[in-house]
Design a protein around this motif. Structure first.
Motif, PDB file in Angstrom:
ATOM      1  N   ARG A  77       0.852  -1.184   0.000  1.00 45.27           N
ATOM      2  CA  ARG A  77       0.000   0.000   0.000  1.00 45.27           C
ATOM      3  C   ARG A  77       0.895   1.243   0.000  1.00 45.27           C
ATOM      4  O   ARG A  77       1.450   1.600   1.032  1.00 45.27           O
ATOM      5  CB  ARG A  77      -0.931  -0.002   1.209  1.00 45.27           C
ATOM      6  CG  ARG A  77      -1.881  -1.210   1.244  1.00 45.27           C
ATOM      7  CD  ARG A  77      -2.869  -1.113   2.387  1.00 45.27           C
ATOM      8  NE  ARG A  77      -3.709  -2.282   2.514  1.00 45.27           N
ATOM      9  CZ  ARG A  77      -4.838  -2.507   1.833  1.00 45.27           C
ATOM     10  NH1 ARG A  77      -5.230  -1.639   0.922  1.00 45.27           N
ATOM     11  NH2 ARG A  77      -5.553  -3.590   2.044  1.00 45.27           N
ATOM     12  N   PRO A  78       1.080   1.909  -1.130  1.00 48.05           N
ATOM     13  CA  PRO A  78       1.961   3.081  -1.196  1.00 48.05           C
ATOM     14  C   PRO A  78       1.552   4.126  -0.153  1.00 48.05           C
ATOM     15  O   PRO A  78       0.359   4.391   0.037  1.00 48.05           O
ATOM     16  CB  PRO A  78       1.757   3.597  -2.623  1.00 48.05           C
ATOM     17  CG  PRO A  78       1.313   2.395  -3.398  1.00 48.05           C
ATOM     18  CD  PRO A  78       0.483   1.597  -2.438  1.00 48.05           C
ATOM     19  N   PRO A  79       2.519   4.727   0.520  1.00 47.05           N
ATOM     20  CA  PRO A  79       2.191   5.556   1.694  1.00 47.05           C
ATOM     21  C   PRO A  79       1.297   6.751   1.404  1.00 47.05           C
ATOM     22  O   PRO A  79       0.416   7.068   2.207  1.00 47.05           O
ATOM     23  CB  PRO A  79       3.564   5.989   2.221  1.00 47.05           C
ATOM     24  CG  PRO A  79       4.521   5.766   1.090  1.00 47.05           C
ATOM     25  CD  PRO A  79       3.971   4.606   0.331  1.00 47.05           C
ATOM     26  N   ALA A  80       1.499   7.437   0.288  1.00 50.66           N
ATOM     27  CA  ALA A  80       0.655   8.596   0.005  1.00 50.66           C
ATOM     28  C   ALA A  80      -0.796   8.170  -0.207  1.00 50.66           C
ATOM     29  O   ALA A  80      -1.727   8.840   0.250  1.00 50.66           O
ATOM     30  CB  ALA A  80       1.177   9.343  -1.229  1.00 50.66           C
ATOM     31  N   GLN A  81      -1.001   7.053  -0.891  1.00 46.68           N
ATOM     32  CA  GLN A  81      -2.359   6.565  -1.105  1.00 46.68           C
ATOM     33  C   GLN A  81      -2.951   5.998   0.179  1.00 46.68           C
ATOM     34  O   GLN A  81      -4.157   6.101   0.426  1.00 46.68           O
ATOM     35  CB  GLN A  81      -2.353   5.506  -2.208  1.00 46.68           C
ATOM     36  CG  GLN A  81      -1.921   6.057  -3.562  1.00 46.68           C
ATOM     37  CD  GLN A  81      -1.879   4.996  -4.634  1.00 46.68           C
ATOM     38  OE1 GLN A  81      -2.694   4.075  -4.650  1.00 46.68           O
ATOM     39  NE2 GLN A  81      -0.926   5.107  -5.541  1.00 46.68           N
ATOM     40  N   LEU A  82      -2.093   5.390   1.018  1.00 46.67           N
ATOM     41  CA  LEU A  82      -2.569   4.809   2.268  1.00 46.67           C
ATOM     42  C   LEU A  82      -3.091   5.881   3.207  1.00 46.67           C
ATOM     43  O   LEU A  82      -4.183   5.754   3.774  1.00 46.67           O
ATOM     44  CB  LEU A  82      -1.429   4.025   2.927  1.00 46.67           C
ATOM     45  CG  LEU A  82      -1.735   3.293   4.236  1.00 46.67           C
ATOM     46  CD1 LEU A  82      -2.895   2.333   4.071  1.00 46.67           C
ATOM     47  CD2 LEU A  82      -0.482   2.556   4.708  1.00 46.67           C
ATOM     48  N   ILE A  83      -2.338   6.971   3.383  1.00 44.30           N
ATOM     49  CA  ILE A  83      -2.812   8.027   4.278  1.00 44.30           C
ATOM     50  C   ILE A  83      -4.015   8.753   3.670  1.00 44.30           C
ATOM     51  O   ILE A  83      -4.889   9.241   4.377  1.00 44.30           O
ATOM     52  CB  ILE A  83      -1.667   9.008   4.627  1.00 44.30           C
ATOM     53  CG1 ILE A  83      -2.078   9.907   5.808  1.00 44.30           C
ATOM     54  CG2 ILE A  83      -1.255   9.830   3.434  1.00 44.30           C
ATOM     55  CD1 ILE A  83      -2.307   9.173   7.101  1.00 44.30           C
ATOM     56  N   LYS A  84      -4.092   8.795   2.335  1.00 41.88           N
ATOM     57  CA  LYS A  84      -5.269   9.375   1.682  1.00 41.88           C
ATOM     58  C   LYS A  84      -6.505   8.539   1.994  1.00 41.88           C
ATOM     59  O   LYS A  84      -7.574   9.092   2.319  1.00 41.88           O
ATOM     60  CB  LYS A  84      -5.053   9.439   0.172  1.00 41.88           C
ATOM     61  CG  LYS A  84      -6.279   9.892  -0.617  1.00 41.88           C
ATOM     62  CD  LYS A  84      -6.153  11.314  -1.061  1.00 41.88           C
ATOM     63  CE  LYS A  84      -7.316  11.739  -1.944  1.00 41.88           C
ATOM     64  NZ  LYS A  84      -7.168  13.113  -2.442  1.00 41.88           N
ATOM     65  N   ALA A  85      -6.391   7.214   1.926  1.00 47.11           N
ATOM     66  CA  ALA A  85      -7.523   6.341   2.252  1.00 47.11           C
ATOM     67  C   ALA A  85      -7.943   6.518   3.701  1.00 47.11           C
ATOM     68  O   ALA A  85      -9.138   6.612   4.016  1.00 47.11           O
ATOM     69  CB  ALA A  85      -7.150   4.884   1.971  1.00 47.11           C
ATOM     70  N   ALA A  86      -6.965   6.569   4.614  1.00 45.62           N
ATOM     71  CA  ALA A  86      -7.282   6.730   6.029  1.00 45.62           C
ATOM     72  C   ALA A  86      -7.923   8.083   6.298  1.00 45.62           C
ATOM     73  O   ALA A  86      -8.893   8.193   7.063  1.00 45.62           O
ATOM     74  CB  ALA A  86      -6.015   6.560   6.862  1.00 45.62           C
ATOM     75  N   SER A  87      -7.405   9.126   5.678  1.00 46.94           N
ATOM     76  CA  SER A  87      -7.963  10.463   5.882  1.00 46.94           C
ATOM     77  C   SER A  87      -9.373  10.557   5.324  1.00 46.94           C
ATOM     78  O   SER A  87     -10.252  11.194   5.919  1.00 46.94           O
ATOM     79  CB  SER A  87      -7.065  11.511   5.214  1.00 46.94           C
ATOM     80  OG  SER A  87      -5.788  11.554   5.828  1.00 46.94           O
ATOM     81  N   THR A  88      -9.603   9.933   4.174  1.00 52.10           N
ATOM     82  CA  THR A  88     -10.938   9.949   3.588  1.00 52.10           C
ATOM     83  C   THR A  88     -11.953   9.300   4.510  1.00 52.10           C
ATOM     84  O   THR A  88     -13.022   9.859   4.785  1.00 52.10           O
ATOM     85  CB  THR A  88     -10.927   9.227   2.231  1.00 52.10           C
ATOM     86  OG1 THR A  88     -10.064   9.918   1.337  1.00 52.10           O
ATOM     87  CG2 THR A  88     -12.330   9.166   1.633  1.00 52.10           C
ATOM     88  N   LEU A  89     -11.616   8.111   5.003  1.00 53.86           N
ATOM     89  CA  LEU A  89     -12.554   7.419   5.886  1.00 53.86           C
ATOM     90  C   LEU A  89     -12.676   8.141   7.220  1.00 53.86           C
ATOM     91  O   LEU A  89     -13.756   8.165   7.830  1.00 53.86           O
ATOM     92  CB  LEU A  89     -12.099   5.968   6.079  1.00 53.86           C
ATOM     93  CG  LEU A  89     -13.122   5.015   6.696  1.00 53.86           C
ATOM     94  CD1 LEU A  89     -14.457   5.084   5.974  1.00 53.86           C
ATOM     95  CD2 LEU A  89     -12.587   3.589   6.687  1.00 53.86           C
TER      96      LEU A  89
END
Length: 300
Positions: A77-89
């Motif tokens: 899970r690439p880090p920029a996309q991972l934190i984006k997913a967490a922030s979205t939820l």
């Protein structure tokens, strides 16, 4: 923090064969007063749902519980996309998301899903870079984000949308280098008793504390949540090791000791080798209330 000190949670596996049980477990946890749910992340396991999709479904089916990835695989899970997913939820779910992350230990399985088969040293170095990126991408003032590492590169990324509070990033770590990253960059430590048994915890805690101080941080800023695997029984014998096994009174006494002597402020219960619904009811109704009311204890 989305998981305040003194919280008590429950592991729910993202298992396809137990999907209906997962919904019932989440409702039982919420109705019985537990605080959060942990979900492991092993996308290469053919029996497991995708963790983010699974957590999203449970988040939308509950109102109060927080959720933590326990822990998300930063290799797949690439880090920029991972934190984006967490922030979205986090934004859509009312600040109820905590991002637990790890370096990814199952190297052949990761490779089978198209990820790099890092050496242990490379895994830690890549994880350090991932943590730096996720922290930067959580900062509203860090626009745009640039990072040029050996394993990760970010070229002018613009973070957002962000929740009103940054998503806490907790680390599942065991070796000295990972523990030092936890103290330097992590919002919390999320070990499991099967891999960090009580006799070795004190030294691990010291490593985190020293790294936090070296980075100019207060060690108390690093939350400590202990994953406790085991089975609540009706009678003895008891076992305090990789799996905690014994009656309710033994569980209460042991978790109090883990809090007061080992420095953990919160616990996540993993029922093993027993009926999950029955174990969760026992834990929520007969163990958790006594652990909560016995005193604050916890972090040093």
């Amino acid at each position: 923090m989305s998981i305040p000190a003194g919280s008590i949670g429950l592991n729910i596996d993202p298992s396809a064969s137990a999907a209906q049980d997962a919904q019932r477990l989440a409702r039982l946890a919420e109705d019985s007063g537990l605080d959060f749910i942990g979900v492991q992340d092993h996308p290469y396991h053919p029996e497991f749902f995708d963790t983010w999709t699974f957590i999203t479904a449970l988040t939308m089916a509950t109102e109060r519980l927080s959720f933590v990835t326990n822990v998300a695989n930063t290799v797949l899970r690439p880090p920029a996309q991972l934190i984006k997913a967490a922030s979205t939820l986090g934004l859509l779910g009312g600040n109820r998301i905590v991002l637990g992350v790890g370096a990814g230990a199952a190297r052949p399985a990761i490779a089978s899903y198209g990820g790099p088969e890092y050496t242990p040293g490379q895994s830690v170095a890549a994880f350090d870079e991932a943590m730096q990126i996720m922290k930067a991408m959580s900062d509203p003032a860090a626009r745009p984000v640039r990072f040029n590492g050996d394993y990760h590169r970010i070229n002018g990324a613009r973070p957002g949308p962000l929740p009103s509070k940054p998503v806490p990033i907790m680390v599942g770590s065991y070796g000295p280098r990972m523990l030092r990253i936890t103290g330097r960059l992590g919002d919390g430590w999320l070990p499991t008793n099967a891999y960090a048994p009580p006799p070795v915890v004190a030294e691990m805690q010291r490593t985190i504390d020293e790294a936090a101080i070296g980075a100019g941080r207060d060690p108390k800023a690093v939350q400590r949540i202990y994953n406790v695997m085991g089975t609540i029984t009706t009678t003895g014998p008891v076992a305090d090791g990789q799996n905690l096994t014994g009656p309710v009174e033994f569980w209460v006494d042991t978790l109090q000791r883990y809090r007061d002597e080992l420095g953990f402020d919160s616990f996540l219960f993993w029922p093993v080798n027993a009926d999950n619904l029955a174990q969760t009811a026992l834990f929520a109704e007969q163990v958790a209330p006594h652990v909560r009311t016995a005193g604050s204890g916890g972090q040093k």
